[in-house]
Design a protein around this motif. Structure first.
Motif, mmCIF file in Angstrom:
data_model
loop_
_atom_site.group_PDB
_atom_site.id
_atom_site.type_symbol
_atom_site.label_atom_id
_atom_site.label_comp_id
_atom_site.label_asym_id
_atom_site.label_seq_id
_atom_site.Cartn_x
_atom_site.Cartn_y
_atom_site.Cartn_z
ATOM 1 N N ARG A 326 0.825 -1.204 0.000
ATOM 2 C CA ARG A 326 0.000 0.000 0.000
ATOM 3 C C ARG A 326 0.865 1.262 0.000
ATOM 4 O O ARG A 326 0.603 2.205 -0.760
ATOM 5 C CB ARG A 326 -0.924 0.011 1.221
ATOM 6 C CG ARG A 326 -1.859 1.211 1.273
ATOM 7 C CD ARG A 326 -2.684 1.222 2.549
ATOM 8 N NE ARG A 326 -1.868 1.389 3.729
ATOM 9 C CZ ARG A 326 -2.325 1.363 4.978
ATOM 10 N NH1 ARG A 326 -3.620 1.169 5.186
ATOM 11 N NH2 ARG A 326 -1.524 1.505 6.016
ATOM 12 N N ALA A 327 1.896 1.278 0.824
ATOM 13 C CA ALA A 327 2.769 2.451 0.895
ATOM 14 C C ALA A 327 3.489 2.681 -0.426
ATOM 15 O O ALA A 327 3.596 3.825 -0.906
ATOM 16 C CB ALA A 327 3.779 2.287 2.029
ATOM 17 N N TRP A 328 3.993 1.616 -1.031
ATOM 18 C CA TRP A 328 4.724 1.761 -2.295
ATOM 19 C C TRP A 328 3.811 2.241 -3.426
ATOM 20 O O TRP A 328 4.223 3.035 -4.264
ATOM 21 C CB TRP A 328 5.366 0.430 -2.674
ATOM 22 C CG TRP A 328 6.524 0.070 -1.810
ATOM 23 C CD1 TRP A 328 7.287 0.920 -1.049
ATOM 24 C CD2 TRP A 328 7.060 -1.233 -1.597
ATOM 25 N NE1 TRP A 328 8.261 0.219 -0.378
ATOM 26 C CE2 TRP A 328 8.141 -1.106 -0.702
ATOM 27 C CE3 TRP A 328 6.736 -2.489 -2.072
ATOM 28 C CZ2 TRP A 328 8.903 -2.185 -0.275
ATOM 29 C CZ3 TRP A 328 7.484 -3.579 -1.657
ATOM 30 C CH2 TRP A 328 8.559 -3.422 -0.769
ATOM 31 N N VAL A 329 2.577 1.758 -3.437
ATOM 32 C CA VAL A 329 1.632 2.190 -4.472
ATOM 33 C C VAL A 329 1.267 3.655 -4.288
ATOM 34 O O VAL A 329 1.289 4.448 -5.241
ATOM 35 C CB VAL A 329 0.370 1.304 -4.452
ATOM 36 C CG1 VAL A 329 -0.716 1.912 -5.328
ATOM 37 C CG2 VAL A 329 0.698 -0.109 -4.926
ATOM 38 N N LEU A 330 0.943 4.061 -3.062
ATOM 39 C CA LEU A 330 0.526 5.440 -2.806
ATOM 40 C C LEU A 330 1.682 6.425 -2.944
ATOM 41 O O LEU A 330 1.455 7.609 -3.208
ATOM 42 C CB LEU A 330 -0.087 5.557 -1.405
ATOM 43 C CG LEU A 330 -1.371 4.761 -1.158
ATOM 44 C CD1 LEU A 330 -1.901 5.027 0.237
ATOM 45 C CD2 LEU A 330 -2.429 5.102 -2.195
ATOM 46 N N ALA A 331 2.916 5.943 -2.769
ATOM 47 C CA ALA A 331 4.074 6.831 -2.870
ATOM 48 C C ALA A 331 4.391 7.200 -4.315
ATOM 49 O O ALA A 331 5.167 8.138 -4.553
ATOM 50 C CB ALA A 331 5.297 6.175 -2.229
#
Length: 347
Positions: A326-331
């Protein structure tokens, strides 16, 4: 009393960050801060930059998102711009092309992990290995490493050790490729945004020298692993926003407290009063670090005697991996954050 040269976030900024006012949950904001700082640390290690340059970039990154929202600025954009600005502030210049190629390589590696089936567990977490100051083996420097990757003449250690990298491939963009000019414009624009929104106050006082002096005063500088572990913990603290919340001497004391607890080294009663800080402040800093260790699965500092569980069962590990995804996608961009927030509001 004169203001400290090292600016800190106000209580109002901490309680109501610009991102939270735009609807970004506190947990997601913390995860995106970790993801952005991991990129800075990983890229800095690959480019052979000194630790103070990487630390300065991470502090600037955290400060920026106390005056700006993740709804309006992309994590990856501010990450690479903060690192490029830091190389100027610390007088450790690098070629812009090398920096862009390094980030493109990191983005490709992250995308490779995101493309893995959801049921397939990550064997390694490559974005965490350098968080404690250790090298991953992907040394770039003048860009020769990327040329080696392009020709596929050699394989990195991570590829040899873990089958998850078997089909990973990265090609260095050509000299006249449009992607370079696009990223150059992004870096230039966001660099000016950082300077403007922080009021051109780029003063960063790091706690490393404070920590060494305090260890000497406490007669701990010659304790096995103590100084190195304090240094590693200070590096791990950069993944959290506490560098923008607490002054450097408090962070130095927090690293000493956590190190002595892990190594089971006794300290004098009320020792922290000597360094003009409070127990509540330094214990709060330790809590931030322990949350990162637990939530992101970072390995405990080398040499720690006291054990604490960082890895759980398969279900707990899956929860952590979904958090990374989730963090990598939103970043990736501010548009990704906006889409996620819109979908969340519809539910």
């Amino acid at each position: 009393m004169a203001h400290a040269p090292h600016p800190l976030a106000t209580l109002e900024q901490i309680i109501k960050t610009p991102s939270s006012e735009d609807g970004v949950p506190t947990e997601v904001e913390a995860d995106l801060r970790v993801a952005g700082c991991m990129l800075i640390q990983e890229a800095g290690v690959m480019l052979n930059l000194p630790q103070n340059t990487m630390a300065t970039a991470q502090v600037i990154f955290h400060r920026f998102f106390y005056v700006s929202s993740m709804y309006s600025f992309g994590i990856n954009d501010i990450s690479i711009s903060a690192l490029f600005l830091s190389t100027k502030l610390c007088e450790t210049p690098i070629r812009l092309r090398d920096l862009i190629n390094t980030y493109l390589f990191l983005f490709a590696r992250i995308q490779h992990l995101l493309n893995q089936p959801s049921y397939k567990s990550f064997k390694v977490n490559p974005m965490l290995s350098s968080a404690s100051g250790s090298s991953t083996g992907w040394q770039l420097g003048d860009g020769q490493r990327l040329q080696q990757l392009q020709s596929q003449s050699i394989k990195g250690k991570e590829k040899q050790q873990d089958p998850i990298w078997d089909n990973f491939n990265f090609e260095v963009p050509g000299f006249h490729d449009e992607i370079f000019w696009e990223w150059k414009d992004v870096i230039t624009a966001n660099e000016m945004q950082i300077l403007k929104r922080l009021g051109f106050n780029m003063q960063v006082d790091l706690p490393y020298s404070h920590m060494i002096n305090y260890l000497k005063i406490l007669d701990l500088v010659f304790e096995d692993e103590a100084a190195q572990m304090c240094w590693s913990i200070l590096n791990d603290m950069l993944l959290t926003p506490i560098y923008a919340i607490h002054p450097p001497h408090t962070l130095a004391c927090a690293s000493i407290l956590l190190t002595t607890r892990l190594l089971r080294i006794p300290l004098p009663e009320d020792w922290y009063i000597l360094f003009d800080t409070t127990y509540d402040d330094i214990w709060s800093c330790c809590g931030y670090v322990m949350h990162v260790y637990n939530d992101w699965g970072i390995e405990k500092p080398k040499g720690a005697i006291t054990s604490f569980k960082l890895e759980g069962n398969d279900e707990e590990q899956k929860v952590k991996e979904n958090r990374w995804r989730r963090a990598w996608v939103l970043a990736q961009s501010r548009k990704a954050v906006r889409r996620w927030l819109e979908e969340r509001r519809k539910v």
